[in-house]
Design a protein around this motif. Structure first.
Motif, short mmCIF file in Angstrom:
data_model
loop_
_atom_site.label_atom_id
_atom_site.label_comp_id
_atom_site.label_asym_id
_atom_site.label_seq_id
_atom_site.Cartn_x
_atom_site.Cartn_y
_atom_site.Cartn_z
N LEU A 268 0.87 -1.17 0.00
CA LEU A 268 0.00 0.00 0.00
C LEU A 268 0.90 1.22 0.00
N VAL A 269 0.52 2.24 -0.76
CA VAL A 269 1.31 3.46 -0.88
C VAL A 269 0.44 4.65 -0.53
N GLY A 270 0.98 5.55 0.25
CA GLY A 270 0.28 6.79 0.56
C GLY A 270 1.17 7.98 0.32
N ILE A 271 0.54 9.10 0.03
CA ILE A 271 1.26 10.37 -0.11
C ILE A 271 0.65 11.33 0.89
N LEU A 272 1.47 11.77 1.84
CA LEU A 272 0.99 12.64 2.91
C LEU A 272 1.73 13.98 2.90
N PRO A 273 0.98 15.07 3.10
CA PRO A 273 1.66 16.36 3.26
C PRO A 273 2.63 16.28 4.43
N TYR B 37 5.46 13.27 1.86
CA TYR B 37 6.19 12.02 2.07
C TYR B 37 5.49 10.90 1.33
N ILE B 38 6.30 9.98 0.81
CA ILE B 38 5.79 8.74 0.26
C ILE B 38 5.85 7.71 1.38
N ILE B 39 4.72 7.13 1.69
CA ILE B 39 4.61 6.15 2.77
C ILE B 39 4.30 4.79 2.14
N THR B 40 4.98 3.76 2.56
CA THR B 40 4.67 2.42 2.07
C THR B 40 4.39 1.48 3.24
#
Length: 183
Positions: A127-132, A169-172
């Protein structure tokens, strides 16, 4: 299995949706009431209940309504599914913020990464997320839920309030990462 938490897909089954349009609009209203809608949807064009409903019903979006002890506690949706990963978006409601939200987030992440198809193969490997980057609470929350910061996007999110793009940030999240953290 944790009986406190329940993840229910929002989809069409047998010609009927699992939640009414009004119930889905209500999830957006909760985000507005909690003050999270602006950060969750920053720069996305989702600026109201109807836009939120349209995205949740769009092809390629897979929403899940989250419950804690039978009460709505948030929503997670996956999109941009390719290969064996998906982009993940999430929001929990104020009533569960804190330890319960972390337990719920861990449960959701495990559940999504442990889903298997009819042949027994994992559906997703990551799963990948992009967070400020400025949303420190969300970044901290995701890290507590087994997420790893694996990169930065110097201009990864657009802030309509300032008219500027900001660092994200790219979160995995991976099954292995969850298993390592759980041990």
């Amino acid at each position: 299995m944790n009986s406190r938490f329940f993840i229910y897909p929002y989809c069409e089954a047998g010609g009927k949706r699992t939640f009414s349009d009004e119930q889905i609009r209500g999830l957006y209203r909760r985000m507005v009431e909690d003050g999270t809608a602006g950060l969750v949807f920053m720069g996305s064009g989702i600026d109201g209940e109807d836009a939120f409903l349209a995205v949740m019903q769009s092809p390629g979006t897979h929403p899940y309504v989250l419950f804690v002890q039978g009460l709505p506690a948030g929503i997670v949706w996956l999109n941009r599914i390719q290969y064996r990963w998906a982009q993940m978006h999430f929001c929990t409601f104020r009533e569960v913020w804190g330890r319960t939200a972390v337990e719920l987030g861990r449960h959701v992440n495990r559940t999504l990464l442990e889903m298997r198809d009819s042949r027994g193969r994992y559906c997703l490997d990551m799963l990948v997320g992009i967070l400020p980057a400025r949303n420190r609470l969300a970044v901290s929350y995701v890290r507590k839920c087994f997420g790893r910061i694996t990169g930065e996007l110097p201009r990864g999110v657009y802030n309509p309030q300032t008219g500027q793009s900001e660092k994200a940030y790219i979160i995995t999240l991976t099954r292995e990462g969850i298993r390592n953290e759980s041990d």
